[in-house]
Design a protein around this motif. Structure first.
Motif, PDB file in Angstrom:
ATOM      1  N   PHE A  79      -5.735  12.661  -2.240  1.00 11.20           N
ATOM      2  CA  PHE A  79      -4.298  12.374  -1.314  1.00 11.20           C
ATOM      3  C   PHE A  79      -5.233  10.427  -0.684  1.00 11.20           C
ATOM      4  CE2 PHE A  79      -3.383  15.825   0.308  1.00 11.20           C
ATOM      5  CZ  PHE A  79      -1.634  16.077  -0.322  1.00 11.20           C
ATOM      6  N   VAL A  80      -4.258   9.712  -1.714  1.00 11.45           N
ATOM      7  CA  VAL A  80      -5.137   8.182  -2.140  1.00 11.45           C
ATOM      8  C   VAL A  80      -4.332   7.580  -1.641  1.00 11.45           C
ATOM      9  CG1 VAL A  80      -6.804   9.049  -4.180  1.00 11.45           C
ATOM     10  CG2 VAL A  80      -4.246   8.255  -4.445  1.00 11.45           C
ATOM     11  N   GLU A  81      -4.938   6.166  -0.904  1.00  9.09           N
ATOM     12  CA  GLU A  81      -4.038   4.744  -1.204  1.00  9.09           C
ATOM     13  C   GLU A  81      -3.891   4.040  -2.450  1.00  9.09           C
ATOM     14  OE1 GLU A  81      -3.635   4.485   3.542  1.00  9.09           O
ATOM     15  OE2 GLU A  81      -5.291   3.951   2.769  1.00  9.09           O
ATOM     16  N   VAL A  82      -3.061   3.040  -3.116  1.00  3.71           N
ATOM     17  CA  VAL A  82      -2.610   2.599  -3.550  1.00  3.71           C
ATOM     18  C   VAL A  82      -2.589   1.630  -3.776  1.00  3.71           C
ATOM     19  CG1 VAL A  82      -1.833   2.324  -6.182  1.00  3.71           C
ATOM     20  CG2 VAL A  82      -2.212   4.372  -5.232  1.00  3.71           C
ATOM     21  N   ASP A  83      -3.464   0.285  -4.024  1.00  5.11           N
ATOM     22  CA  ASP A  83      -2.445  -1.320  -4.059  1.00  5.11           C
ATOM     23  C   ASP A  83      -2.612  -1.921  -5.221  1.00  5.11           C
ATOM     24  OD1 ASP A  83      -1.934  -3.623  -3.401  1.00  5.11           O
ATOM     25  OD2 ASP A  83      -3.816  -3.961  -1.933  1.00  5.11           O
ATOM     26  N   GLY A  84      -1.640  -2.155  -5.833  1.00  7.96           N
ATOM     27  CA  GLY A  84      -1.261  -3.016  -6.668  1.00  7.96           C
ATOM     28  C   GLY A  84      -1.709  -2.659  -8.525  1.00  7.96           C
ATOM     29  N   GLY A  85      -1.510  -0.777  -7.765  1.00  9.28           N
ATOM     30  CA  GLY A  85      -1.860  -0.201  -9.300  1.00  9.28           C
ATOM     31  C   GLY A  85      -3.476   0.777  -9.396  1.00  9.28           C
ATOM     32  N   MET A  87       0.919  -1.316  -0.165  1.00  8.47           N
ATOM     33  CA  MET A  87      -0.204  -0.009  -0.047  1.00  8.47           C
ATOM     34  C   MET A  87       0.872   1.276   0.054  1.00  8.47           C
ATOM     35  SD  MET A  87      -3.775   0.549   0.225  1.00  8.47           S
ATOM     36  CE  MET A  87      -4.014  -0.541   1.510  1.00  8.47           C
ATOM     37  N   ILE A  88       0.696   2.163  -0.369  1.00 10.75           N
ATOM     38  CA  ILE A  88       1.289   3.211  -1.191  1.00 10.75           C
ATOM     39  C   ILE A  88       0.587   4.297  -1.082  1.00 10.75           C
ATOM     40  CG2 ILE A  88       3.647   2.626  -2.288  1.00 10.75           C
ATOM     41  CD1 ILE A  88       2.257   3.259  -4.356  1.00 10.75           C
ATOM     42  N   LYS A  89       0.612   5.483  -0.432  1.00 16.72           N
ATOM     43  CA  LYS A  89      -0.160   6.853  -0.902  1.00 16.72           C
ATOM     44  C   LYS A  89       0.888   7.919  -1.652  1.00 16.72           C
ATOM     45  CE  LYS A  89      -1.253   6.552   4.265  1.00 16.72           C
ATOM     46  NZ  LYS A  89      -1.148   7.212   5.798  1.00 16.72           N
ATOM     47  N   GLY A  90      -0.598   8.665  -2.383  1.00 20.49           N
ATOM     48  CA  GLY A  90       0.368   9.565  -3.004  1.00 20.49           C
ATOM     49  C   GLY A  90      -0.673  10.610  -3.746  1.00 20.49           C
ATOM     50  N   ARG A  91      -0.412  11.544  -4.706  1.00 22.98           N
ATOM     51  CA  ARG A  91      -1.676  12.677  -4.927  1.00 22.98           C
ATOM     52  C   ARG A  91      -1.900  12.219  -6.410  1.00 22.98           C
ATOM     53  NH1 ARG A  91      -0.746  18.574  -3.523  1.00 22.98           N
ATOM     54  NH2 ARG A  91      -3.098  19.275  -1.876  1.00 22.98           N
ATOM     55  N   VAL A  92      -3.270  12.158  -6.705  1.00 24.69           N
ATOM     56  CA  VAL A  92      -3.805  12.225  -8.050  1.00 24.69           C
ATOM     57  C   VAL A  92      -3.341  14.412  -8.675  1.00 24.69           C
ATOM     58  CG1 VAL A  92      -6.084  12.390  -9.764  1.00 24.69           C
ATOM     59  CG2 VAL A  92      -5.894  11.245  -7.365  1.00 24.69           C
ATOM     60  N   VAL A 125      -0.896   9.549 -10.209  1.00 26.36           N
ATOM     61  CA  VAL A 125      -0.727   9.586  -8.524  1.00 26.36           C
ATOM     62  C   VAL A 125       0.801   9.608  -8.375  1.00 26.36           C
ATOM     63  CG1 VAL A 125      -1.090   8.382  -6.960  1.00 26.36           C
ATOM     64  CG2 VAL A 125      -3.156   8.357  -7.913  1.00 26.36           C
ATOM     65  N   LYS A 126       0.659  10.938  -8.024  1.00 20.63           N
ATOM     66  CA  LYS A 126       2.025  11.204  -7.674  1.00 20.63           C
ATOM     67  C   LYS A 126       3.147  10.608  -6.165  1.00 20.63           C
ATOM     68  CE  LYS A 126       5.988  14.844  -8.076  1.00 20.63           C
ATOM     69  NZ  LYS A 126       5.913  16.131  -7.829  1.00 20.63           N
ATOM     70  N   THR A 127       3.499   9.926  -6.243  1.00 23.47           N
ATOM     71  CA  THR A 127       3.940   9.162  -4.958  1.00 23.47           C
ATOM     72  C   THR A 127       5.225  10.155  -4.632  1.00 23.47           C
ATOM     73  OG1 THR A 127       5.654   7.726  -5.896  1.00 23.47           O
ATOM     74  CG2 THR A 127       2.703   7.359  -4.895  1.00 23.47           C
ATOM     75  N   SER A 128       6.360   9.543  -3.855  1.00 24.22           N
ATOM     76  CA  SER A 128       7.093   9.842  -3.052  1.00 24.22           C
ATOM     77  C   SER A 128       8.344   9.835  -4.018  1.00 24.22           C
ATOM     78  CB  SER A 128       7.845   9.763  -2.181  1.00 24.22           C
ATOM     79  OG  SER A 128       7.633   7.832  -1.795  1.00 24.22           O
ATOM     80  N   ASP A 129       8.236   8.743  -4.705  1.00 28.02           N
ATOM     81  CA  ASP A 129       9.143   8.110  -5.790  1.00 28.02           C
ATOM     82  C   ASP A 129       9.111   8.786  -7.459  1.00 28.02           C
ATOM     83  OD1 ASP A 129      10.705   6.597  -3.637  1.00 28.02           O
ATOM     84  OD2 ASP A 129       9.438   5.425  -4.127  1.00 28.02           O
ATOM     85  N   ASN A 130       7.979   8.002  -7.727  1.00 27.36           N
ATOM     86  CA  ASN A 130       7.469   8.676  -9.133  1.00 27.36           C
ATOM     87  C   ASN A 130       5.552   9.018  -9.013  1.00 27.36           C
ATOM     88  OD1 ASN A 130       6.954   6.361  -9.072  1.00 27.36           O
ATOM     89  ND2 ASN A 130       8.033   4.839  -9.830  1.00 27.36           N
ATOM     90  N   THR A 131       5.721   8.993 -10.306  1.00 27.75           N
ATOM     91  CA  THR A 131       4.068   9.095 -10.984  1.00 27.75           C
ATOM     92  C   THR A 131       3.840   7.551 -11.498  1.00 27.75           C
ATOM     93  OG1 THR A 131       4.307  11.766 -10.974  1.00 27.75           O
ATOM     94  CG2 THR A 131       2.483  10.178 -12.421  1.00 27.75           C
TER      95      THR A 131
END
Length: 283
Positions: A43-49, A1-6, A16-22
């Motif tokens: 701000f969203v949570e992403v699991d497996g795309g 599970m990762i977090k990022g921003r749409v 979704v932009k995460t701390s590592d990439n988009t």
């Protein structure tokens, strides 16, 4: 599970932009059809795309669909002719959403007098009014200083120069609109909301509007005009239209409140929908 921003939504895909990439994502079917859906800025949570949850929002705009913005920047220009009725409704929408509003009057190199008109109408309604020229880059340093560290939503009619200002701020060359020779109205070039970042500057470029259908509730409208604050009316729930002894109406007569903006307020108030739950809330 990762977090990022749409940062963009396009053709059913969520970027979704995460701390590592988009990353390009999809979303659960039920989440896509919900009335509040997934907005740019969420701000969203992403699991497996796959986006599996949207985190709590601090703000939400419906037109344009943007979440978690800190300030709305309404861009106005002398051409196309400013639609102040639409501007009034958008300011009310932002105010009721708890979002500050500023106005950037663009193309002042073509006609600086429009700035005086906007200042007269909205000097008491918005946080700041900036005079800028995207073509000559006039006033942009002051605008950057104000927006630094904030997520700013740029909105306004088509062809007022929203994307041109964003280009000037970021040193990019995104496609810009032009006016239709027949109608003197803007042609749409930005077709979806998109977050653009550079250093401490983060903005959302949005499609322009030529019609705005914001469902303002009649009872909410008086409170969405900050220039009415400080005038003590006889009645607590004064509509500022027909009541005897209304301090706001007296302020309009005395020139303390802009008469043109007040007249549009009356039109907006009288055409607004009644809240079908209003009576139930009072009981």
């Amino acid at each position: 599970m990762i977090k990022g921003r749409v940062i963009n939504v396009k053709a059913g895909k969520y970027f979704v932009k995460t701390s590592d990439n988009t990353i390009e994502c999809t979303a659960k079917g039920a989440m896509k059809i919900k009335s509040d859906g997934i907005y740019v800025g969420d701000f969203v949570e992403v699991d497996g795309g796959v986006i599996v949850s949207v985190l709590e929002r601090k703000s939400k705009l419906l037109r344009p669909n943007v979440a978690n913005a800190d300030v709305a920047v309404i861009v106005i220009a002398n051409v196309p002719q400013p639609d102040l009725y639409l501007t009034d409704k958008f300011i009310s929408h932002c105010f009721l959403s708890g979002m500050p509003v500023i106005i950037a009057v663009n193309k002042i190199d073509d006609d600086p007098t429009v700035f005086d008109v906007i200042k007269a109408n909205y000097g008491g309604a918005v946080d700041r009014i900036f005079a800028v020229s995207a073509k000559r880059k006039d006033g942009l340093d002051e605008l950057v200083d104000y927006l630094s560290g904030k997520l700013a939503v740029f909105t306004g009619q088509s062809a007022v120069g929203k994307t041109s200002i964003v280009n000037a701020l970021f040193g990019e060359n995104r496609r810009t609109g032009e006016l239709s020779a027949k109608t003197n109205r803007g042609k749409q070039t930005t077709t979806e909301c998109e977050i653009v970042e550079k250093g401490d500057l983060t903005v959302v470029d949005t499609p322009g509007f030529s019609a705005l259908d914001l469902d303002l509730i009649k009872a909410d409208i008086p409170a969405s005009y900050p220039e009415f604050d400080g005038f003590n009316c006889k009645f607590r729930d004064c509509s500022h239209i027909k009541e005897i002894g209304c301090a706001v109406k007296e302020a309009v007569k005395n020139g303390e409140i802009n008469a043109d903006r007040y007249n549009r307020y009356v039109e907006i108030y009288e055409s607004a929908k009644e809240d079908k739950y209003a009576k139930r809330k009072k009981n």
